[in-house]
Design a protein around this motif. Structure first.
Motif, PDB file in Angstrom:
ATOM      1  N   VAL A 140       0.844  -1.197   0.000  1.00 46.40           N
ATOM      2  CA  VAL A 140       0.000   0.000   0.000  1.00 46.40           C
ATOM      3  C   VAL A 140       0.878   1.246   0.000  1.00 46.40           C
ATOM      4  CG1 VAL A 140      -1.908  -1.132   1.210  1.00 46.40           C
ATOM      5  CG2 VAL A 140      -0.145   0.073   2.526  1.00 46.40           C
ATOM      6  N   MET A 141       0.264   2.371  -0.363  1.00 45.06           N
ATOM      7  CA  MET A 141       0.938   3.660  -0.312  1.00 45.06           C
ATOM      8  C   MET A 141       0.906   4.195   1.119  1.00 45.06           C
ATOM      9  SD  MET A 141       1.997   4.504  -3.390  1.00 45.06           S
ATOM     10  CE  MET A 141       2.163   6.282  -3.292  1.00 45.06           C
ATOM     11  N   SER A 142       2.041   4.620   1.612  1.00 44.17           N
ATOM     12  CA  SER A 142       2.129   5.163   2.966  1.00 44.17           C
ATOM     13  C   SER A 142       1.239   6.390   3.116  1.00 44.17           C
ATOM     14  CB  SER A 142       3.581   5.538   3.268  1.00 44.17           C
ATOM     15  OG  SER A 142       3.686   6.199   4.504  1.00 44.17           O
ATOM     16  N   GLY A 143       0.412   6.398   4.161  1.00 39.28           N
ATOM     17  CA  GLY A 143      -0.434   7.546   4.450  1.00 39.28           C
ATOM     18  C   GLY A 143      -1.751   7.573   3.710  1.00 39.28           C
ATOM     19  N   TYR A 144      -1.956   6.720   2.724  1.00 36.41           N
ATOM     20  CA  TYR A 144      -3.199   6.732   1.955  1.00 36.41           C
ATOM     21  C   TYR A 144      -4.328   6.092   2.760  1.00 36.41           C
ATOM     22  CZ  TYR A 144      -1.139   8.251  -2.484  1.00 36.41           C
ATOM     23  OH  TYR A 144      -0.537   8.985  -3.477  1.00 36.41           O
ATOM     24  N   THR A 145      -5.520   6.680   2.655  1.00 37.74           N
ATOM     25  CA  THR A 145      -6.684   6.142   3.373  1.00 37.74           C
ATOM     26  C   THR A 145      -7.507   5.196   2.507  1.00 37.74           C
ATOM     27  OG1 THR A 145      -8.100   7.984   2.690  1.00 37.74           O
ATOM     28  CG2 THR A 145      -6.857   8.244   4.756  1.00 37.74           C
ATOM     29  N   TYR A 146      -7.325   5.281   1.190  1.00 42.04           N
ATOM     30  CA  TYR A 146      -8.073   4.436   0.249  1.00 42.04           C
ATOM     31  C   TYR A 146      -9.582   4.520   0.483  1.00 42.04           C
ATOM     32  CZ  TYR A 146      -3.527   2.444  -0.931  1.00 42.04           C
ATOM     33  OH  TYR A 146      -2.224   2.281  -1.333  1.00 42.04           O
ATOM     34  N   GLY A 147     -10.062   5.741   0.624  1.00 38.77           N
ATOM     35  CA  GLY A 147     -11.495   5.942   0.782  1.00 38.77           C
ATOM     36  C   GLY A 147     -12.062   5.380   2.069  1.00 38.77           C
ATOM     37  N   GLY A 148     -11.220   5.267   3.102  1.00 41.01           N
ATOM     38  CA  GLY A 148     -11.669   4.753   4.389  1.00 41.01           C
ATOM     39  C   GLY A 148     -11.356   3.283   4.620  1.00 41.01           C
ATOM     40  N   LEU A 149     -10.713   2.618   3.652  1.00 38.22           N
ATOM     41  CA  LEU A 149     -10.399   1.189   3.783  1.00 38.22           C
ATOM     42  C   LEU A 149      -9.138   0.924   4.594  1.00 38.22           C
ATOM     43  CD1 LEU A 149     -11.049  -0.202   0.175  1.00 38.22           C
ATOM     44  CD2 LEU A 149     -12.428  -0.602   2.220  1.00 38.22           C
ATOM     45  N   ARG A 150      -8.302   1.946   4.733  1.00 31.91           N
ATOM     46  CA  ARG A 150      -6.956   1.735   5.281  1.00 31.91           C
ATOM     47  C   ARG A 150      -6.964   1.077   6.659  1.00 31.91           C
ATOM     48  NH1 ARG A 150      -2.653   0.747   6.763  1.00 31.91           N
ATOM     49  NH2 ARG A 150      -0.669   1.773   6.366  1.00 31.91           N
ATOM     50  N   GLU A 151      -7.852   1.501   7.535  1.00 28.82           N
ATOM     51  CA  GLU A 151      -7.882   0.944   8.889  1.00 28.82           C
ATOM     52  C   GLU A 151      -8.187  -0.554   8.867  1.00 28.82           C
ATOM     53  OE1 GLU A 151     -10.109   1.704  13.194  1.00 28.82           O
ATOM     54  OE2 GLU A 151     -10.409   3.089  11.517  1.00 28.82           O
ATOM     55  N   LYS A 152      -9.072  -0.966   7.982  1.00 29.73           N
ATOM     56  CA  LYS A 152      -9.430  -2.385   7.882  1.00 29.73           C
ATOM     57  C   LYS A 152      -8.247  -3.229   7.437  1.00 29.73           C
ATOM     58  CE  LYS A 152     -12.730  -5.524   5.668  1.00 29.73           C
ATOM     59  NZ  LYS A 152     -13.895  -5.643   4.753  1.00 29.73           N
ATOM     60  N   LEU A 153      -7.308  -2.607   6.706  1.00 33.06           N
ATOM     61  CA  LEU A 153      -6.188  -3.345   6.138  1.00 33.06           C
ATOM     62  C   LEU A 153      -5.038  -3.563   7.116  1.00 33.06           C
ATOM     63  CD1 LEU A 153      -6.054  -1.576   2.648  1.00 33.06           C
ATOM     64  CD2 LEU A 153      -7.196  -3.725   3.238  1.00 33.06           C
ATOM     65  N   ILE A 166       4.917   1.757   0.891  1.00 27.15           N
ATOM     66  CA  ILE A 166       5.876   2.427   0.014  1.00 27.15           C
ATOM     67  C   ILE A 166       5.409   3.870  -0.189  1.00 27.15           C
ATOM     68  CG2 ILE A 166       6.890   0.436  -1.136  1.00 27.15           C
ATOM     69  CD1 ILE A 166       4.068   2.230  -2.807  1.00 27.15           C
ATOM     70  N   GLU A 167       6.286   4.719  -0.757  1.00 24.13           N
ATOM     71  CA  GLU A 167       5.994   6.149  -0.890  1.00 24.13           C
ATOM     72  C   GLU A 167       5.531   6.555  -2.287  1.00 24.13           C
ATOM     73  OE1 GLU A 167       5.924   8.923   1.011  1.00 24.13           O
ATOM     74  OE2 GLU A 167       6.226   7.800   2.865  1.00 24.13           O
ATOM     75  N   GLN A 168       5.896   5.776  -3.319  1.00 22.74           N
ATOM     76  CA  GLN A 168       5.536   6.142  -4.685  1.00 22.74           C
ATOM     77  C   GLN A 168       5.015   4.923  -5.433  1.00 22.74           C
ATOM     78  OE1 GLN A 168       8.624   8.259  -6.763  1.00 22.74           O
ATOM     79  NE2 GLN A 168       8.990   9.676  -5.074  1.00 22.74           N
ATOM     80  N   HIS A 169       4.169   5.177  -6.424  1.00 18.49           N
ATOM     81  CA  HIS A 169       3.510   4.083  -7.135  1.00 18.49           C
ATOM     82  C   HIS A 169       4.504   3.191  -7.881  1.00 18.49           C
ATOM     83  CE1 HIS A 169       0.186   6.908  -6.427  1.00 18.49           C
ATOM     84  NE2 HIS A 169      -0.569   5.836  -6.427  1.00 18.49           N
ATOM     85  N   ARG A 170       5.540   3.777  -8.449  1.00 15.45           N
ATOM     86  CA  ARG A 170       6.520   2.961  -9.172  1.00 15.45           C
ATOM     87  C   ARG A 170       7.228   1.986  -8.228  1.00 15.45           C
ATOM     88  NH1 ARG A 170      11.603   4.574  -8.211  1.00 15.45           N
ATOM     89  NH2 ARG A 170      11.936   6.651  -7.319  1.00 15.45           N
ATOM     90  N   LEU A 171       7.373   2.394  -6.948  1.00 13.40           N
ATOM     91  CA  LEU A 171       7.993   1.508  -5.968  1.00 13.40           C
ATOM     92  C   LEU A 171       7.072   0.340  -5.634  1.00 13.40           C
ATOM     93  CD1 LEU A 171       9.591   4.135  -3.540  1.00 13.40           C
ATOM     94  CD2 LEU A 171      10.673   2.885  -5.425  1.00 13.40           C
ATOM     95  N   GLY A 172       5.764   0.555  -5.772  1.00 16.01           N
ATOM     96  CA  GLY A 172       4.817  -0.534  -5.568  1.00 16.01           C
ATOM     97  C   GLY A 172       4.966  -1.605  -6.629  1.00 16.01           C
ATOM     98  N   ILE A 173       5.193  -1.177  -7.871  1.00 14.15           N
ATOM     99  CA  ILE A 173       5.413  -2.131  -8.960  1.00 14.15           C
ATOM    100  C   ILE A 173       6.699  -2.914  -8.717  1.00 14.15           C
ATOM    101  CG2 ILE A 173       5.806  -2.359 -11.440  1.00 14.15           C
ATOM    102  CD1 ILE A 173       4.128   0.165 -11.817  1.00 14.15           C
ATOM    103  N   GLU A 174       7.751  -2.198  -8.304  1.00  6.00           N
ATOM    104  CA  GLU A 174       9.019  -2.868  -8.007  1.00  6.00           C
ATOM    105  C   GLU A 174       8.856  -3.867  -6.866  1.00  6.00           C
ATOM    106  OE1 GLU A 174      12.046   0.002  -7.277  1.00  6.00           O
ATOM    107  OE2 GLU A 174      11.781   1.029  -9.207  1.00  6.00           O
ATOM    108  N   ALA A 175       8.078  -3.489  -5.850  1.00  9.42           N
ATOM    109  CA  ALA A 175       7.860  -4.390  -4.715  1.00  9.42           C
ATOM    110  C   ALA A 175       7.135  -5.658  -5.155  1.00  9.42           C
ATOM    111  CB  ALA A 175       7.067  -3.670  -3.625  1.00  9.42           C
ATOM    112  N   LEU A 176       6.185  -5.523  -6.076  1.00  9.34           N
ATOM    113  CA  LEU A 176       5.508  -6.704  -6.623  1.00  9.34           C
ATOM    114  C   LEU A 176       6.504  -7.602  -7.354  1.00  9.34           C
ATOM    115  CD1 LEU A 176       2.084  -5.608  -8.206  1.00  9.34           C
ATOM    116  CD2 LEU A 176       2.445  -7.170  -6.290  1.00  9.34           C
TER     117      LEU A 176
END
Length: 244
Positions: A140-153, A166-176
């Motif tokens: 997930v992106m650090s600090g993002y709430t995802y429309g209120g889903l973040r707490e559930k995750l 992670i801090e940036q979307h490209r880093l999410g792809i690299e992490a995958l």
């Protein structure tokens, strides 16, 4: 007083009035706009300068209102904390990010529609709904709430087995690709176009993004009315424009 003296006095008064007006205009503080690195919406090109689809929209609004704006990029968590402390004059975020909404006025219409999507590599079990992420390793992106889903995750809630931030979307792809997680929760519009050819994905939800104006600003209500009128005008112009 002779005619020449009268003319000189009037000229002096006119120059003084112009000078005073210039000083007032110069002293008008620039509105502080805070944003995060979120291409193609917001991208810092130099300190104090931003480009991107929504950056251009906000710059157009400020230009039409003849207002100055000071743009500043922040890390995700710092931006959210500063926003909820009332430390920003302007922001473009989804509603769930702003827990202290009484500090701000919200635009009447959204400035963007965000598609929340989950991404995974070929060969990984497909996801068709949020419950399919149960017991998974999620990026997930650090600090993002995802429309209120973040707490559930949060792993402590028994839904997600491991959470990788992670801090940036490209880093999410690299992490995958490095198998740091099985799935990556992101906003589709922020993902590089080539990612849809490299990865599988499924759209989980659509979330509105709004423009927020700090309520404590002088004449904030009138200013938001003017912003709303401009946003409506831009939208009407875009709809009336011929298709390319």
């Amino acid at each position: 007083m002779n005619v020449i003296s009268t003319h000189l006095l009037l000229l002096f008064m006119l120059q003084a009035l112009i000078f005073t007006s210039d000083v007032v205009a110069e002293q008008k503080p620039a509105l502080h706009w805070g944003y995060v690195h979120f291409p193609p919406y917001f991208v810092e090109t130099a300190p104090g300068l931003a480009e991107g689809e929504l950056a251009a929209l906000l710059q157009r609004v400020m230009q039409d209102l003849q207002l100055e704006m000071r743009a500043q990029q922040y890390p995700n968590r710092r931006m959210i904390n500063l926003l909820n402390e009332g430390g920003l004059d302007l922001a473009m975020v989804i509603s769930s990010v702003l827990t202290q909404q009484h500090l701000y006025l919200r635009s009447a219409q959204p400035v963007a529609m965000m598609e929340l999507a989950v991404y995974w590599q070929p060969g990984t079990q497909p996801v068709r709904q949020l419950s399919d992420l149960n017991n998974s390793r999620l990026i997930v992106m650090s600090g993002y709430t995802y429309g209120g889903l973040r707490e559930k995750l949060e792993p402590g809630n028994g839904f997600i087995r491991q959470l990788v931030q992670i801090e940036q979307h490209r880093l999410g792809i690299e992490a995958l690709q490095l198998d740091r997680g099985e799935y990556f929760l992101s906003y589709r519009h922020a993902m590089p176009p080539e990612s849809e050819h490299q990865l599988n994905y499924h759209i989980l939800d659509s979330i509105e993004m709004f423009l927020w104006l700090r309520q404590a600003l002088p004449n904030s209500g009138l200013l938001m009315q003017q912003i709303d009128a401009l946003l409506e005008r831009y939208n009407n112009e875009a709809q009336a424009a011929p298709m390319p």
